[in-house]
Design an enzyme around this catalytic site. Structure first.
Site, PDB file in Angstrom:
ATOM      1  N   TYR A 123       0.882  -1.179   0.000  1.00 34.67           N
ATOM      2  CA  TYR A 123       0.000   0.000   0.000  1.00 34.67           C
ATOM      3  C   TYR A 123       0.911   1.219   0.000  1.00 34.67           C
ATOM      4  O   TYR A 123       0.884   2.040   0.896  1.00 34.67           O
ATOM      5  CB  TYR A 123      -0.842  -0.089   1.281  1.00 34.67           C
ATOM      6  CG  TYR A 123      -2.051   0.795   1.428  1.00 34.67           C
ATOM      7  CD1 TYR A 123      -2.969   0.956   0.400  1.00 34.67           C
ATOM      8  CD2 TYR A 123      -2.301   1.433   2.652  1.00 34.67           C
ATOM      9  CE1 TYR A 123      -4.098   1.734   0.577  1.00 34.67           C
ATOM     10  CE2 TYR A 123      -3.424   2.209   2.838  1.00 34.67           C
ATOM     11  CZ  TYR A 123      -4.321   2.363   1.803  1.00 34.67           C
ATOM     12  OH  TYR A 123      -5.455   3.136   1.986  1.00 34.67           O
ATOM     13  N   HIS A 128      -2.553   7.508  -2.963  1.00 38.55           N
ATOM     14  CA  HIS A 128      -3.653   6.549  -2.930  1.00 38.55           C
ATOM     15  C   HIS A 128      -4.161   6.368  -1.502  1.00 38.55           C
ATOM     16  O   HIS A 128      -5.381   6.397  -1.255  1.00 38.55           O
ATOM     17  CB  HIS A 128      -3.193   5.203  -3.500  1.00 38.55           C
ATOM     18  CG  HIS A 128      -4.189   4.098  -3.337  1.00 38.55           C
ATOM     19  ND1 HIS A 128      -5.407   4.081  -3.983  1.00 38.55           N
ATOM     20  CD2 HIS A 128      -4.155   2.967  -2.575  1.00 38.55           C
ATOM     21  CE1 HIS A 128      -6.081   2.991  -3.647  1.00 38.55           C
ATOM     22  NE2 HIS A 128      -5.347   2.307  -2.788  1.00 38.55           N
ATOM     23  N   ARG A 137     -12.718   7.905   5.886  1.00 32.47           N
ATOM     24  CA  ARG A 137     -12.642   8.580   7.188  1.00 32.47           C
ATOM     25  C   ARG A 137     -12.670  10.093   6.963  1.00 32.47           C
ATOM     26  O   ARG A 137     -11.699  10.805   7.274  1.00 32.47           O
ATOM     27  CB  ARG A 137     -11.353   8.189   7.929  1.00 32.47           C
ATOM     28  CG  ARG A 137     -11.286   6.721   8.303  1.00 32.47           C
ATOM     29  CD  ARG A 137     -10.003   6.389   9.071  1.00 32.47           C
ATOM     30  NE  ARG A 137      -8.790   6.648   8.283  1.00 32.47           N
ATOM     31  CZ  ARG A 137      -8.283   5.782   7.410  1.00 32.47           C
ATOM     32  NH1 ARG A 137      -8.885   4.623   7.197  1.00 32.47           N
ATOM     33  NH2 ARG A 137      -7.182   6.074   6.731  1.00 32.47           N
ATOM     34  N   GLU A 196      -1.163  -1.451 -10.550  1.00 29.83           N
ATOM     35  CA  GLU A 196      -0.028  -1.692  -9.668  1.00 29.83           C
ATOM     36  C   GLU A 196       1.175  -2.187 -10.466  1.00 29.83           C
ATOM     37  O   GLU A 196       1.077  -2.538 -11.636  1.00 29.83           O
ATOM     38  CB  GLU A 196      -0.381  -2.734  -8.601  1.00 29.83           C
ATOM     39  CG  GLU A 196      -1.629  -2.391  -7.793  1.00 29.83           C
ATOM     40  CD  GLU A 196      -1.790  -3.252  -6.559  1.00 29.83           C
ATOM     41  OE1 GLU A 196      -0.787  -3.877  -6.125  1.00 29.83           O
ATOM     42  OE2 GLU A 196      -2.916  -3.308  -6.011  1.00 29.83           O
ATOM     43  N   ASP A 228      -4.755  -5.655  -9.402  1.00 29.19           N
ATOM     44  CA  ASP A 228      -5.328  -6.340  -8.237  1.00 29.19           C
ATOM     45  C   ASP A 228      -6.813  -6.005  -8.164  1.00 29.19           C
ATOM     46  O   ASP A 228      -7.240  -5.122  -7.417  1.00 29.19           O
ATOM     47  CB  ASP A 228      -4.592  -5.885  -6.970  1.00 29.19           C
ATOM     48  CG  ASP A 228      -5.043  -6.648  -5.741  1.00 29.19           C
ATOM     49  OD1 ASP A 228      -5.423  -7.818  -5.881  1.00 29.19           O
ATOM     50  OD2 ASP A 228      -5.015  -6.072  -4.641  1.00 29.19           O
ATOM     51  N   GLN A 235     -15.186  -6.124   0.275  1.00 25.96           N
ATOM     52  CA  GLN A 235     -14.048  -5.722   1.107  1.00 25.96           C
ATOM     53  C   GLN A 235     -14.482  -4.844   2.279  1.00 25.96           C
ATOM     54  O   GLN A 235     -14.011  -5.022   3.416  1.00 25.96           O
ATOM     55  CB  GLN A 235     -13.033  -4.975   0.250  1.00 25.96           C
ATOM     56  CG  GLN A 235     -11.789  -4.511   1.000  1.00 25.96           C
ATOM     57  CD  GLN A 235     -10.850  -3.688   0.123  1.00 25.96           C
ATOM     58  OE1 GLN A 235     -11.109  -3.500  -1.058  1.00 25.96           O
ATOM     59  NE2 GLN A 235      -9.784  -3.199   0.703  1.00 25.96           N
ATOM     60  N   TYR A 239     -13.416  -6.357   6.011  1.00 27.28           N
ATOM     61  CA  TYR A 239     -12.003  -6.087   6.299  1.00 27.28           C
ATOM     62  C   TYR A 239     -11.704  -5.744   7.762  1.00 27.28           C
ATOM     63  O   TYR A 239     -10.556  -5.835   8.198  1.00 27.28           O
ATOM     64  CB  TYR A 239     -11.459  -5.008   5.368  1.00 27.28           C
ATOM     65  CG  TYR A 239     -11.670  -3.579   5.810  1.00 27.28           C
ATOM     66  CD1 TYR A 239     -10.626  -2.838   6.370  1.00 27.28           C
ATOM     67  CD2 TYR A 239     -12.904  -2.964   5.655  1.00 27.28           C
ATOM     68  CE1 TYR A 239     -10.815  -1.530   6.767  1.00 27.28           C
ATOM     69  CE2 TYR A 239     -13.097  -1.664   6.040  1.00 27.28           C
ATOM     70  CZ  TYR A 239     -12.058  -0.946   6.602  1.00 27.28           C
ATOM     71  OH  TYR A 239     -12.258   0.356   6.983  1.00 27.28           O
ATOM     72  N   LYS A 248     -10.509  -9.428  -2.409  1.00 24.16           N
ATOM     73  CA  LYS A 248      -9.288  -9.335  -3.216  1.00 24.16           C
ATOM     74  C   LYS A 248      -8.888 -10.667  -3.843  1.00 24.16           C
ATOM     75  O   LYS A 248      -8.264 -10.687  -4.910  1.00 24.16           O
ATOM     76  CB  LYS A 248      -8.128  -8.864  -2.327  1.00 24.16           C
ATOM     77  CG  LYS A 248      -8.309  -7.489  -1.730  1.00 24.16           C
ATOM     78  CD  LYS A 248      -7.913  -6.417  -2.707  1.00 24.16           C
ATOM     79  CE  LYS A 248      -7.777  -5.075  -2.020  1.00 24.16           C
ATOM     80  NZ  LYS A 248      -7.299  -4.029  -2.925  1.00 24.16           N
TER      81      LYS A 248
END
Length: 406
Positions: A123, A128, A137, A196, A228, A235, A239, A248
């Site tokens: 990540y 991103h 959030r 990616e 991906d 998710q 998660y 995923k």
């Protein structure tokens, strides 16, 4: 400056798959089994057959249906193998040995280039991570407190890494929106892409040992574009608290051609400033980014151009962190960078970001709009990078088409 080598093959000096590139893959001719090859222009050289004809004892590592045997040989073998290939393709005296083992690219079938051992997804893009954090959030900090202290990642499912061109079946699973009183089961309705870069690992390390930043390049064989695929609704429900799982693991697409790290020497750039300073095990001399320009298209419409050069964490830091707890390396290990995104909206590497979680749909050339992927959509990711003397090399594309859920 690196000097470009000329080849006796009739290809343009600025061909993206010229002798400065030489990506490895696994191919099968119409009348034969899968074996390792190298791409030169729009042809594929059967490395095992060519090496055998040249009397090389090492031919057997290329007479297999994956790169893993070659990966196991380590850095010195990779360097000598590449030097031999360059010699065969640049020395006119070698033509009679090489030409019988060249195949037109359009006449072969491409296979998954490696037998994936373990697969980890990182990540590593600050842009991103900031976008995703801002979406999920909005009233809190975009980055989690640990993000600038370590390369965050999760351990994925190696058995569902598929070669470019393989159709992707829409996954099914549980999902629950804030408006739902109970979870429901069905096909994902928020299917997404993640542009990616995958890193192919070779050599081995013992369990209980660790590979430091400055030793990591000894294990980094090459890179390949990676998608991906992500079911954002599955998710989102699953998660917490353990992270990505079924959203995923249904499919991840890997390009058929692996660009060796040696071909990217001119693409190395400095990392962005890392503040706060990482802990000692994440510091060293072998820290770098890669100046790779990616392009994402849906049904022929370019929707994003993510720049890899802005990634926060070096691939050597990712590998060092991946092994710091004593996890071992095996030939064919694969780790991915995580979604590549830049500062601009047109540089975001996922639909989640491009459409801001579906609130701002994008428009394709035919007038259709997309918040997330629909059945029949074809996603293709391409990329280029600087090569020697101003030549640009082209990474092998990764593409896939969405098929309806079963």
């Amino acid at each position: 400056m690196t000097t470009a080598t000329a080849t006796w093959l009739d290809i343009a000096a600025d061909h993206p798959y010229g002798i400065a590139h030489l990506p490895y893959g696994v191919f099968a001719p119409a009348d034969g089994e899968a074996r390792v090859g190298v791409r030169i222009g729009d042809r594929v050289l059967d490395l095992g057959a060519c090496a055998e004809a040249a009397g090389m004892e090492s031919a057997s590592v290329w007479q297999t249906p994956s790169l893993n045997a070659f990966l196991a040989q380590g850095r010195s073998a990779w360097a000598s193998g590449r030097a031999w290939i360059v010699e065969m393709l640049s020395n006119d005296a070698r033509r009679d040995c090489v030409e019988p083992h060249l195949y037109a690219l359009g006449e072969v079938t491409l296979h998954l280039p490696i037998e994936v051992a373990d697969y980890v997804d990182f990540y590593a893009s600050e842009q991103h991570a900031t976008n995703v954090g801002s979406i999920f959030r909005p009233d809190g900090d975009a980055l989690t407190p640990n993000w600038k202290h370590l390369p965050i990642g999760y351990h994925g499912r190696s058995g569902t890494v598929v070669v470019s061109g393989t159709d992707v079946v829409r996954p099914t699973g549980q999902r629950k929106t804030p408006a739902d009183s109970e979870p429901v089961f069905g096909p994902s309705i928020r299917l997404d892409i993640e542009a990616e870069l995958g890193f192919v690992v070779g050599g081995t390390s013992e369990i209980g040992s660790r590979v430091g930043v400055d030793a990591a390049d000894e294990h980094l064989f090459g890179v390949a574009l990676f998608n991906d695929w992500s079911a954002r609704d599955i998710q989102a429900w699953e998660y917490v608290p353990l992270g990505p799982f079924l959203g995923k693991s249904f499919a991840s697409s890997l390009a058929a051609w692996v660009t060796p790290m040696e071909a990217l020497s001119a693409a190395r750039v400095d990392l962005p400033a890392q503040d706060p300073r990482p802990l000692d095990y994440l510091r060293g001399d072998a820290l770098y980014g890669l100046d790779i320009e990616m392009e994402v298209s849906i049904n022929g419409t370019v929707v994003s151009r993510p720049p890899y050069r802005g990634m926060y964490w070096s691939p050597t830091q990712m590998l060092a962190h991946m092994t710091v707890n004593g996890a071992s390396l095996r030939p064919g290990d694969l780790f991915a960078s995580g979604t590549v995104s830049g500062d601009a909206k047109a540089e975001r590497g996922s639909l989640l970001e491009l459409t801001w979680s579906g609130q701002e749909p994008i428009t394709l050339q035919d007038g259709q709009t997309r918040a997330f992927l629909e059945d029949g959509d074809t996603v293709t990711i391409t990329a280029t990078a600087p090569g020697p003397e101003g030549v640009r090399i082209g990474l092998g594309e990764v593409t896939g088409t969405i098929r309806p859920a079963h």
